[in-house]
Design a protein around this motif. Sequence first.
Motif, mmCIF file in Angstrom:
data_model
loop_
_atom_site.group_PDB
_atom_site.id
_atom_site.type_symbol
_atom_site.label_atom_id
_atom_site.label_comp_id
_atom_site.label_asym_id
_atom_site.label_seq_id
_atom_site.Cartn_x
_atom_site.Cartn_y
_atom_site.Cartn_z
ATOM 1 N N ASP A 32 -9.405 -2.246 5.208
ATOM 2 C CA ASP A 32 -8.952 -2.418 6.581
ATOM 3 C C ASP A 32 -8.359 -1.105 7.070
ATOM 4 O O ASP A 32 -8.337 -0.113 6.349
ATOM 5 C CB ASP A 32 -7.924 -3.551 6.674
ATOM 6 C CG ASP A 32 -8.173 -4.438 7.893
ATOM 7 O OD1 ASP A 32 -8.321 -3.874 8.992
ATOM 8 O OD2 ASP A 32 -8.229 -5.667 7.744
ATOM 9 N N ASP A 33 -7.872 -1.089 8.315
ATOM 10 C CA ASP A 33 -7.303 0.139 8.848
ATOM 11 C C ASP A 33 -6.055 0.550 8.081
ATOM 12 O O ASP A 33 -5.781 1.737 7.914
ATOM 13 C CB ASP A 33 -6.976 -0.038 10.338
ATOM 14 C CG ASP A 33 -8.232 -0.082 11.190
ATOM 15 O OD1 ASP A 33 -8.689 0.991 11.602
ATOM 16 O OD2 ASP A 33 -8.768 -1.177 11.410
ATOM 17 N N CYS A 34 -5.260 -0.420 7.648
ATOM 18 C CA CYS A 34 -4.051 -0.169 6.865
ATOM 19 C C CYS A 34 -3.959 -1.201 5.750
ATOM 20 O O CYS A 34 -4.622 -2.238 5.800
ATOM 21 C CB CYS A 34 -2.792 -0.277 7.735
ATOM 22 S SG CYS A 34 -2.752 0.784 9.190
ATOM 23 N N ALA A 35 -3.127 -0.914 4.750
ATOM 24 C CA ALA A 35 -2.795 -1.900 3.729
ATOM 25 C C ALA A 35 -1.555 -2.664 4.174
ATOM 26 O O ALA A 35 -0.717 -2.138 4.920
ATOM 27 C CB ALA A 35 -2.539 -1.225 2.391
ATOM 28 N N VAL A 45 3.491 -2.329 6.183
ATOM 29 C CA VAL A 45 2.173 -1.757 6.460
ATOM 30 C C VAL A 45 2.159 -0.305 5.983
ATOM 31 O O VAL A 45 3.117 0.443 6.222
ATOM 32 C CB VAL A 45 1.848 -1.842 7.959
ATOM 33 C CG1 VAL A 45 0.444 -1.311 8.247
ATOM 34 C CG2 VAL A 45 1.974 -3.284 8.449
ATOM 35 N N LEU A 46 1.068 0.094 5.307
ATOM 36 C CA LEU A 46 0.966 1.420 4.700
ATOM 37 C C LEU A 46 -0.364 2.058 5.059
ATOM 38 O O LEU A 46 -1.404 1.392 5.081
ATOM 39 C CB LEU A 46 1.075 1.319 3.172
ATOM 40 C CG LEU A 46 2.298 0.604 2.606
ATOM 41 C CD1 LEU A 46 2.108 0.344 1.122
ATOM 42 C CD2 LEU A 46 3.549 1.430 2.849
ATOM 43 N N ASP A 77 -4.389 3.955 13.553
ATOM 44 C CA ASP A 77 -4.705 2.915 12.574
ATOM 45 C C ASP A 77 -3.673 1.786 12.614
ATOM 46 O O ASP A 77 -4.018 0.609 12.455
ATOM 47 C CB ASP A 77 -4.780 3.511 11.165
ATOM 48 C CG ASP A 77 -6.060 4.285 10.932
ATOM 49 O OD1 ASP A 77 -7.121 3.817 11.358
ATOM 50 O OD2 ASP A 77 -6.000 5.357 10.313
ATOM 51 N N PHE A 78 -2.422 2.133 12.794
ATOM 52 C CA PHE A 78 -1.394 1.099 12.949
ATOM 53 C C PHE A 78 -1.661 0.270 14.198
ATOM 54 O O PHE A 78 -1.529 -0.957 14.192
ATOM 55 C CB PHE A 78 -0.005 1.732 13.016
ATOM 56 C CG PHE A 78 0.677 1.819 11.679
ATOM 57 C CD1 PHE A 78 1.815 1.075 11.408
ATOM 58 C CD2 PHE A 78 0.182 2.642 10.677
ATOM 59 C CE1 PHE A 78 2.443 1.140 10.175
ATOM 60 C CE2 PHE A 78 0.801 2.730 9.446
ATOM 61 C CZ PHE A 78 1.936 1.967 9.183
ATOM 62 N N ALA A 79 -2.028 0.942 15.279
ATOM 63 C CA ALA A 79 -2.338 0.216 16.510
ATOM 64 C C ALA A 79 -3.466 -0.778 16.290
ATOM 65 O O ALA A 79 -3.435 -1.901 16.805
ATOM 66 C CB ALA A 79 -2.709 1.204 17.612
ATOM 67 N N ALA A 80 -4.457 -0.381 15.506
ATOM 68 C CA ALA A 80 -5.614 -1.242 15.269
ATOM 69 C C ALA A 80 -5.245 -2.556 14.594
ATOM 70 O O ALA A 80 -5.997 -3.529 14.666
ATOM 71 C CB ALA A 80 -6.649 -0.504 14.430
ATOM 72 N N MET A 81 -4.092 -2.603 13.928
ATOM 73 C CA MET A 81 -3.637 -3.835 13.291
ATOM 74 C C MET A 81 -2.441 -4.448 14.010
ATOM 75 O O MET A 81 -1.823 -5.392 13.537
ATOM 76 C CB MET A 81 -3.297 -3.561 11.825
ATOM 77 C CG MET A 81 -4.498 -3.102 11.018
ATOM 78 S SD MET A 81 -4.171 -2.925 9.250
ATOM 79 C CE MET A 81 -4.192 -4.636 8.708
ATOM 80 N N GLY A 137 1.321 10.250 5.327
ATOM 81 C CA GLY A 137 1.535 8.919 4.783
ATOM 82 C C GLY A 137 2.508 8.189 5.694
ATOM 83 O O GLY A 137 3.611 8.663 5.928
ATOM 84 N N LEU A 138 2.091 7.036 6.222
ATOM 85 C CA LEU A 138 2.895 6.330 7.217
ATOM 86 C C LEU A 138 3.189 4.915 6.739
ATOM 87 O O LEU A 138 2.313 4.228 6.206
ATOM 88 C CB LEU A 138 2.128 6.279 8.536
ATOM 89 C CG LEU A 138 2.903 5.888 9.807
ATOM 90 C CD1 LEU A 138 4.053 6.837 10.070
ATOM 91 C CD2 LEU A 138 1.955 5.869 11.006
ATOM 92 N N SER A 139 4.430 4.488 6.919
ATOM 93 C CA SER A 139 4.794 3.107 6.614
ATOM 94 C C SER A 139 5.430 2.479 7.842
ATOM 95 O O SER A 139 5.975 3.167 8.709
ATOM 96 C CB SER A 139 5.763 3.039 5.422
ATOM 97 O OG SER A 139 7.014 3.608 5.767
ATOM 98 N N GLY A 140 5.348 1.166 7.912
ATOM 99 C CA GLY A 140 5.918 0.434 9.035
ATOM 100 C C GLY A 140 5.899 -1.039 8.723
ATOM 101 O O GLY A 140 5.917 -1.439 7.554
#
Length: 295
Positions: A32-35, A45-46, A77-81, A137-140
Motif C-alpha cells: 500500500d502507500d504506507c504501512a 502510519v509509516l 503517500d500519507f494523503a493517499a491513505m 522516513g515519515l511516521s504519523g
Amino acid sequence: MQTLADIGEDELIRRIVRKLPQGESVLAGPGDDCAVVHSARTPQVLKTDTVVEGVHFTTETPGRLVGRKAMARVISDFAAMAATPRHALVTLIAPPQTAVKRVLDVYTGLQALATEFGVSIVGGETSKGQQLILTIGLSGHVTGPKWIARSQARAGDHLYVTGKLGGSIRSKHLRFHPRMAEAHWLAEHLPIRAMMDISDGLAQDLPRLASASGLGFQVDLADLPRTPGCTPEQAWGDGEDYELLIALSPKTTAKQLTAWAQAFPKLKLTRIGKLVEKDQAPLVPSGGWQHFRSA
C-alpha cells in the motif's frame, strides 16, 4: 542470469516481500502507500521515500526544490491513505565536493513543507556517496475511524482523479502540492472504497490499485483530464502527477459530488472509468514509470 532490468520494479517488490515477517502488530504491510501498525491509542502510519539525483531531479535543480519534492512525495503517500504525518527522519547522501549552500538549501525546502503540514524533522543520518540522495522516513497516525487502503474496491466502483494529468516534467514534479486536505475531506464525506496517489503514472498506478482488489478496469483515455498541451497518452503515462486516484461506490450521489465542487472549486474531480471483474479487463499496464526498466 536474470537482472533487475529483466523483471522491473513491481516484480522485484513481489519477490522481496513474499517471505518478510509480519507480526501481529502489523495491520497493513507492504503493498500500500504506507504501512499501518498497532500503537497505544490510534494506528501508527509509516512510510519511507527516496529521491535520487539523475532520476528524480538534476544537478541543476535548485536545492530548495529538491528538498521540497523529497518531503512532498512522502506526505502525498500519507494523503493517499487519509492519514496525518507527524515526525520525519532525513538521510542525506552527498559527494564530498557538494557545496554547503546546496545542502542547506535542500533543508530549507524540506523544512518549509514540513512546517506547512505540521511535520517535525527529528533526526536522520548523513553519508558520503557518488550523487545527492535524500531518503525521508515519515511516521504519523490515522485520524479517522479507518485508513483508506488500495485493496477494498469492488467491481462496479467508479474511478475518479483529482486535478489534471500529464506534463509534470515541465516543473509540476518539483512544485506539486500534496492533496492532504482534499484526501481527508473525501474520506469524511464520500463513500471511498480505495485510494492512492499517482506517482508512476496512471498507466502503472491504476493497474496496481485494481490488482490490489483482484479486479480489472475500464478507462477511456479521451476522458482523462489533461494538463494544457498534453495528449491523452501523456495524461495516461507521463507520471509524477501526485493527484489522487479514487474508487467510489456507484451509490455516490450527485449531491455528494456537488459538495466536493463547493469545497474545492478550483480542483476538479473527474470520473475516468470503472472497476470491473478481472476477466472482463485483463491487467496489461502500458506506459508510466518503473524503476530498473522502461514500462
